[in-house]
Design a protein around this motif. Structure first.
Motif, PDB file in Angstrom:
ATOM      1  N   UNK A  75     -79.815  87.522  46.983  1.00 48.02           N
ATOM      2  CA  UNK A  75     -80.701  88.624  47.383  1.00 48.02           C
ATOM      3  C   UNK A  75     -82.114  88.109  47.643  1.00 48.02           C
ATOM      4  N   UNK A  76     -82.577  87.215  46.774  1.00 47.30           N
ATOM      5  CA  UNK A  76     -83.918  86.648  46.953  1.00 47.30           C
ATOM      6  C   UNK A  76     -84.015  85.879  48.272  1.00 47.30           C
ATOM      7  N   UNK A  77     -83.063  84.991  48.516  1.00 44.53           N
ATOM      8  CA  UNK A  77     -83.103  84.162  49.726  1.00 44.53           C
ATOM      9  C   UNK A  77     -83.034  85.030  50.976  1.00 44.53           C
ATOM     10  N   UNK A  78     -82.124  85.993  51.009  1.00 46.86           N
ATOM     11  CA  UNK A  78     -81.974  86.822  52.209  1.00 46.86           C
ATOM     12  C   UNK A  78     -83.119  87.814  52.376  1.00 46.86           C
ATOM     13  N   UNK A  79     -83.841  88.109  51.322  1.00 50.59           N
ATOM     14  CA  UNK A  79     -85.037  88.949  51.435  1.00 50.59           C
ATOM     15  C   UNK A  79     -86.239  88.138  51.891  1.00 50.59           C
ATOM     16  N   UNK A  80     -86.253  86.851  51.550  1.00 50.57           N
ATOM     17  CA  UNK A  80     -87.394  85.992  51.873  1.00 50.57           C
ATOM     18  C   UNK A  80     -87.335  85.444  53.290  1.00 50.57           C
ATOM     19  N   UNK A  81     -86.135  85.100  53.745  1.00 51.71           N
ATOM     20  CA  UNK A  81     -85.944  84.564  55.094  1.00 51.71           C
ATOM     21  C   UNK A  81     -84.815  85.372  55.720  1.00 51.71           C
ATOM     22  N   UNK A  82     -85.138  86.163  56.718  1.00 45.54           N
ATOM     23  CA  UNK A  82     -84.159  87.083  57.302  1.00 45.54           C
ATOM     24  C   UNK A  82     -83.353  86.432  58.418  1.00 45.54           C
ATOM     25  N   UNK A  83     -82.231  87.055  58.736  1.00 44.97           N
ATOM     26  CA  UNK A  83     -81.343  86.622  59.823  1.00 44.97           C
ATOM     27  C   UNK A  83     -80.862  85.190  59.626  1.00 44.97           C
ATOM     28  N   UNK A  84     -80.391  84.918  58.413  1.00 44.20           N
ATOM     29  CA  UNK A  84     -79.924  83.568  58.107  1.00 44.20           C
ATOM     30  C   UNK A  84     -78.481  83.600  57.612  1.00 44.20           C
ATOM     31  N   UNK A  85     -77.865  82.434  57.668  1.00 41.52           N
ATOM     32  CA  UNK A  85     -76.530  82.220  57.129  1.00 41.52           C
ATOM     33  C   UNK A  85     -76.680  81.221  55.989  1.00 41.52           C
ATOM     34  N   UNK A  86     -76.177  81.565  54.816  1.00 45.86           N
ATOM     35  CA  UNK A  86     -76.241  80.655  53.675  1.00 45.86           C
ATOM     36  C   UNK A  86     -75.057  79.707  53.762  1.00 45.86           C
ATOM     37  N   UNK A  87     -75.347  78.419  53.951  1.00 47.81           N
ATOM     38  CA  UNK A  87     -74.284  77.426  54.054  1.00 47.81           C
ATOM     39  C   UNK A  87     -73.803  76.991  52.675  1.00 47.81           C
TER      40      UNK A  87
END
Length: 160
Positions: A75-87
């Motif tokens: 949640x933190x990562x996707x809130x901080x940097x949007x429109x991303x795919x977590x590899x």
């Protein structure tokens, strides 16, 4: 939730630099959320829902599950940097967290790789409560691509 738009890697990571720290976000997990997470993951260990048992095992209160901490990092990562795919996402719990404690999540950019139109960003992650380290981790992300979306087959035929 995935966005229906993708961003170019050049635009997405252009304002980020190695060594930069992303803004800190805070979260708080309630006893109810801990119980519900145990229920949906079929985690029957009593230290996550039975305060008496948790204290019997030497804990101050029931404990937040490792998986729930990982969900907070996502949640933190996707809130901080949007429109991303977590590899990849890796994390290690180094200290227990109990209900209603406020935690601070931070990330520091450790590597930024740009090749043609593709970019990958790696970050180190920390989660703390009152300056006490709860968990550490790392994440590798990239910009979203069409292949990251589960599209109805009819859409693929129409585009094609």
């Amino acid at each position: 939730m995935l966005s229906d738009r993708t961003a170019s890697a050049t635009t997405l990571f252009s304002n980020l630099r190695v060594g930069e720290q992303l803004p800190t976000l805070t979260y708080q997990v309630s006893a109810t959320q801990i119980f519900m997470y145990s229920a949906i993951t079929w985690n029957r260990h009593p230290i996550h829902y039975n305060q008496t048992q948790a204290r019997r095992e030497g804990h101050a209160d029931i404990l937040v599950q490792r998986g729930l901490l990982g969900n907070l990092l996502v949640r933190y990562v996707t809130s901080s940097v949007r429109s991303i795919y977590i590899q990849t996402l890796d994390w290690k719990v180094v200290s227990s967290l109990t209900p209603d404690q406020i935690i601070q999540c931070t990330a520091t950019i450790s590597q930024l790789t740009q090749k043609d139109w593709q970019a990958e960003l790696q970050m180190s992650l920390t989660m703390k409560h009152d300056n006490r380290l709860i968990c550490v981790g790392s994440v590798a992300i990239r910009s979203l691509e069409e292949r990251d979306f589960l599209l109805p087959t009819a859409w693929k035929k129409d585009k094609g």
